[in-house]
Write a protein that holds these residues in place. Structure first.
Motif, PDB file in Angstrom:
ATOM      1  N   HIS A  84      -1.761  16.048   9.376  1.00 14.11           N
ATOM      2  CA  HIS A  84      -0.533  16.830   9.167  1.00 14.11           C
ATOM      3  C   HIS A  84       0.657  15.901   8.895  1.00 14.11           C
ATOM      4  N   ALA A  85       0.790  14.832   9.703  1.00 12.33           N
ATOM      5  CA  ALA A  85       1.947  13.941   9.570  1.00 12.33           C
ATOM      6  C   ALA A  85       1.898  13.113   8.291  1.00 12.33           C
ATOM      7  N   SER A  86       0.684  12.789   7.814  1.00 12.43           N
ATOM      8  CA  SER A  86       0.567  11.937   6.631  1.00 12.43           C
ATOM      9  C   SER A  86       0.607  12.726   5.332  1.00 12.43           C
ATOM     10  N   GLY A  87       0.568  14.055   5.414  1.00 13.80           N
ATOM     11  CA  GLY A  87       0.574  14.887   4.213  1.00 13.80           C
ATOM     12  C   GLY A  87       1.687  14.570   3.230  1.00 13.80           C
ATOM     13  N   PRO A  88       2.951  14.481   3.682  1.00 17.25           N
ATOM     14  CA  PRO A  88       4.048  14.187   2.746  1.00 17.25           C
ATOM     15  C   PRO A  88       3.936  12.825   2.072  1.00 17.25           C
ATOM     16  N   SER A  89       3.135  11.928   2.624  1.00 13.18           N
ATOM     17  CA  SER A  89       2.995  10.585   2.053  1.00 13.18           C
ATOM     18  C   SER A  89       1.754  10.452   1.179  1.00 13.18           C
ATOM     19  N   GLY A  90       1.159  11.575   0.798  1.00 15.26           N
ATOM     20  CA  GLY A  90      -0.077  11.540   0.025  1.00 15.26           C
ATOM     21  C   GLY A  90       0.029  10.763  -1.274  1.00 15.26           C
ATOM     22  N   ALA A  91       1.059  11.058  -2.070  1.00 14.34           N
ATOM     23  CA  ALA A  91       1.235  10.369  -3.356  1.00 14.34           C
ATOM     24  C   ALA A  91       1.531   8.887  -3.142  1.00 14.34           C
ATOM     25  N   PHE A  92       2.325   8.593  -2.137  1.00 10.58           N
ATOM     26  CA  PHE A  92       2.657   7.208  -1.796  1.00 10.58           C
ATOM     27  C   PHE A  92       1.394   6.438  -1.420  1.00 10.58           C
ATOM     28  N   LEU A  93       0.561   7.031  -0.583  1.00 13.73           N
ATOM     29  CA  LEU A  93      -0.665   6.387  -0.140  1.00 13.73           C
ATOM     30  C   LEU A  93      -1.622   6.157  -1.313  1.00 13.73           C
ATOM     31  N   LYS A  94      -1.784   7.165  -2.151  1.00 11.25           N
ATOM     32  CA  LYS A  94      -2.685   7.046  -3.301  1.00 11.25           C
ATOM     33  C   LYS A  94      -2.230   5.942  -4.246  1.00 11.25           C
ATOM     34  N   THR A  95      -0.927   5.836  -4.452  1.00 10.22           N
ATOM     35  CA  THR A  95      -0.382   4.810  -5.348  1.00 10.22           C
ATOM     36  C   THR A  95      -0.514   3.417  -4.754  1.00 10.22           C
ATOM     37  N   ALA A  96      -0.340   3.320  -3.431  1.00  5.90           N
ATOM     38  CA  ALA A  96      -0.301   2.006  -2.780  1.00  5.90           C
ATOM     39  C   ALA A  96      -1.670   1.406  -2.506  1.00  5.90           C
ATOM     40  N   MET A  97      -2.700   2.217  -2.372  1.00  5.91           N
ATOM     41  CA  MET A  97      -4.009   1.708  -1.965  1.00  5.91           C
ATOM     42  C   MET A  97      -4.557   0.610  -2.890  1.00  5.91           C
ATOM     43  N   PRO A  98      -4.519   0.772  -4.217  1.00  8.65           N
ATOM     44  CA  PRO A  98      -5.014  -0.321  -5.073  1.00  8.65           C
ATOM     45  C   PRO A  98      -4.234  -1.620  -4.879  1.00  8.65           C
ATOM     46  N   GLU A  99      -2.924  -1.501  -4.679  1.00 10.95           N
ATOM     47  CA  GLU A  99      -2.102  -2.690  -4.466  1.00 10.95           C
ATOM     48  C   GLU A  99      -2.431  -3.344  -3.133  1.00 10.95           C
ATOM     49  N   MET A 100      -2.741  -2.540  -2.116  1.00 12.68           N
ATOM     50  CA  MET A 100      -3.147  -3.095  -0.826  1.00 12.68           C
ATOM     51  C   MET A 100      -4.425  -3.919  -0.971  1.00 12.68           C
ATOM     52  N   GLY A 101      -5.395  -3.376  -1.706  1.00 12.06           N
ATOM     53  CA  GLY A 101      -6.639  -4.102  -1.917  1.00 12.06           C
ATOM     54  C   GLY A 101      -6.422  -5.411  -2.646  1.00 12.06           C
ATOM     55  N   ARG A 102      -5.556  -5.382  -3.648  1.00 12.29           N
ATOM     56  CA  ARG A 102      -5.245  -6.603  -4.406  1.00 12.29           C
ATOM     57  C   ARG A 102      -4.584  -7.642  -3.494  1.00 12.29           C
ATOM     58  N   LEU A 103      -3.646  -7.199  -2.672  1.00 16.48           N
ATOM     59  CA  LEU A 103      -2.965  -8.104  -1.751  1.00 16.48           C
ATOM     60  C   LEU A 103      -3.952  -8.743  -0.779  1.00 16.48           C
TER      61      LEU A 103
END
Length: 316
Positions: free
Chosen positions: A57-76
């Protein structure tokens, strides 16, 4: 030591009562911990963790942010894994959304609750990478003894706030390890790499918000936000990143009026506005494949005006 904002900080000396370091982001955070939050630095602490249902429930508003950031996290993670650093992503409330870790990190993650749904708000955790980055909206490095709580004395933390398509803090990305000052000799390099990652995530969020519109830069990015603006077909501004708003002074209300970009830039008398105007014209010419008529129309100015500006700037 200098913080990412260029201000001096000093490490905390040992002792039962912390001594506030010199001026800077760390000092401001310590002052909040002491005066506003009244946290005991000697008290042990582990993060509260939301249940599965609460986290969803709490992470719902950050869905687009999380989806966008995940590939960059893996690269980092592939870049810093050799330094013993893990990658964490948090929302604007300093709740961890995702992590990239290896097996060596698991004991520390279990002990400190560095996992999805863990709450690292500065008000309860004290000075820490995630919580302080979202609180101040400024990148920072915390080395040995620079976290507020003594139990984190060996925690090294690099953190950068990430801004969304409206120039607001969407969360923070964090590199952390329990290795003290091992990475301090390369701290500037690691923090710069982290800031570049944050800017790439910000740009993707901004372009997604203004899909189909032209996106121009007002200059070279120097911090954790890139100075980007979005223009509609009439050359009017429809959006601006955090850095672009800081450069121009635009607010949400001003952007809602769809200002003409060059008219607003001409109103400024500082050299930064002159550089920004040149960047805009060069970018617009590139987008129009060098066609001056199309460029002038997209920028909302006459062709004669465009030629005059190009001549003054030495643009051919």
């Amino acid at each position: 030591m200098k913080s990412a904002c260029g201000k001096d900080t000093a490490p905390r000396p040992p002792g039962p009562v912390p001594v506030v370091p010199g001026a800077g982001e760390v000092a401001k955070s310590w002052q909040r911990c002491s005066r506003s939050y009244q946290l005991d630095p000697a008290q042990g602490w582990t993060a509260d963790v939301l249940s599965g249902a609460e986290f969803r429930h709490a992470s719902g508003p950050s869905g687009a942010f999380l989806k966008t950031a995940m590939p960059e996290m893996g690269r980092l993670f592939t870049l810093v894994q050799g330094l013993g650093l893990m990658v964490l992503l948090a929302d604007p409330d300093a709740m961890i959304l995702a992590r990239c870790i290896d097996e060596a990190h698991r004991p520390v993650c279990r002990r400190l609750q560095l996992r999805e749904g863990a709450l690292w708000n500065e008000r309860v955790a004290g000075t820490n990478g995630i919580g302080t980055a979202v609180q101040d909206g400024c990148p920072l490095f915390l080395g040995e003894g620079e976290h507020w709580r003594f139990c984190f004395s060996l925690l090294a933390s690099y953190a950068v706030p990430i801004f969304d398509g409206r120039g607001r803090v969407a969360g923070a990305i964090n590199l952390a390890a329990f290795n003290g000052d091992t990475t301090r000799p390369v701290a500037s390099l690691v923090l710069d790499t982290l800031m570049q990652a944050g800017r790439r995530i910000e740009e993707q969020l901004f372009r997604a918000r203004h899909e189909g519109q032209q996106v121009l830069t007002l200059g070279v990015a120097a911090g954790c936000s890139a100075p980007l603006v979005a223009l509609n077909a009439d050359g009017e501004v429809t959006g601006a990143t955090y850095a672009a708003r800081a450069l121009t002074g635009w607010t949400d209300d001003m952007i809602r009026t769809h200002p003409n970009l060059l008219t607003r830039l001409e109103a400024g008398d500082e050299i930064s506005f002159q550089r920004a105007e040149e960047h805009v014209i060069r970018a617009a010419l590139t987008l129009a494949q060098g066609n001056a008529s199309v460029t002038a129309r997209n920028l909302g100015i006459g062709r004669a005006t465009l030629y005059r500006k190009m001549k003054a700037m030495g643009i051919r």
